[in-house]
Design an enzyme around this catalytic site. Sequence first.
Site, mmCIF file in Angstrom:
data_model
loop_
_atom_site.group_PDB
_atom_site.id
_atom_site.type_symbol
_atom_site.label_atom_id
_atom_site.label_comp_id
_atom_site.label_asym_id
_atom_site.label_seq_id
_atom_site.Cartn_x
_atom_site.Cartn_y
_atom_site.Cartn_z
ATOM 1 N N LYS A 1 0.836 -1.202 0.000
ATOM 2 C CA LYS A 1 0.000 0.000 0.000
ATOM 3 C C LYS A 1 0.869 1.250 0.000
ATOM 4 O O LYS A 1 0.562 2.238 -0.680
ATOM 5 C CB LYS A 1 -0.933 -0.004 1.204
ATOM 6 C CG LYS A 1 -1.923 1.161 1.185
ATOM 7 C CD LYS A 1 -2.937 1.088 2.302
ATOM 8 C CE LYS A 1 -3.928 2.242 2.193
ATOM 9 N NZ LYS A 1 -4.925 2.233 3.290
ATOM 10 N N ASN B 1 0.906 4.409 -2.619
ATOM 11 C CA ASN B 1 0.796 5.782 -2.119
ATOM 12 C C ASN B 1 2.029 6.616 -2.469
ATOM 13 O O ASN B 1 1.918 7.819 -2.720
ATOM 14 C CB ASN B 1 0.584 5.778 -0.609
ATOM 15 C CG ASN B 1 -0.811 5.350 -0.211
ATOM 16 O OD1 ASN B 1 -1.741 5.425 -1.006
ATOM 17 N ND2 ASN B 1 -0.976 4.887 1.017
#
Length: 310
Positions: free
Chosen positions: A188, A192
Amino acid sequence: MYKVGIAGAGAMGGRIGTAIKQAGYDVTLIDNWEEHVNRINEHGMEIQTETDTYTVEIPAVLTKDVSEKFDLIVILTKSMQSEDMLQHLQEIGCIHEDTAILSMMNGLGHEERLSKYVPLSQIYLAVTMWTAGLRGPGQLLLEGEGSIDLQRADGQNDERTDFILNVFNEAKLNAQISQDVFKSIWAKATVNSVLNPLCTILDKTIYEVGSYEASNQMIRPLVEEIVAVGIAKGIDLDAQALMDKVESTYPKEAQGLHYPSMHQDYTNGRLTEIDYLNGQIAAYGKELNIPTPLNTLITHLIHELEMKIQ
């Protein structure tokens, strides 16, 4: 009664907190935004979904006024605020020896920072695919489905892990115990670290960034830097799998029409979490003697932009 504190009651904190409250638990929202806290206490948390609008009655308190002891504290502040929040809660006695501290924040290295204040055995890490938005103080916009992966930060399993899992699943948050939550967190964080700063620097949506015909040539070297650092840290990462994950966000029916949280922070005059994404990658790279010129450059570019709002 099992007592839950949500430290950082913004969009995601509001989503998690109201879901657990609706499952029948004693939940308190903790935040520094006075207008937000006052509206929640006076009118409840207003929730708008794709099909409905309703209100959840839930207590909220300013951080300076919190006084309860909690069995579970979910940390959902901005990354740069988390240490101050946990230190404050510790100093005023909100944390006891069995309190579980669960970080659901974006970014890397939270277990290292939070373990300055509580033992690693009390820290849990979670990565969520739920989304949430704030329409205004005390007003949530909740759309779509999601999930939560969680694990104790030291990799051990215990009764608290199972209890937290049950709390989340009774709240219909689709949680599961991960066998390698760090891999999920790094995956993740990679997405990001690509989309958040690029959309912010270029002032584009995810779809617009992905529509550039040479986007792959721009993004692949950045991902490969992150993979090199992650592997050196013992994280099992695969560059192509991460590229696929980034590219899966481009379509308009996925997340393409969305401006990431960093873009929202910057355009609303708030400092960003760049030091916990690309900046943390660069810091790890320096420790490990792994070159990270792209992540370092992106970190400096975002800090240059932030000079306008400091």
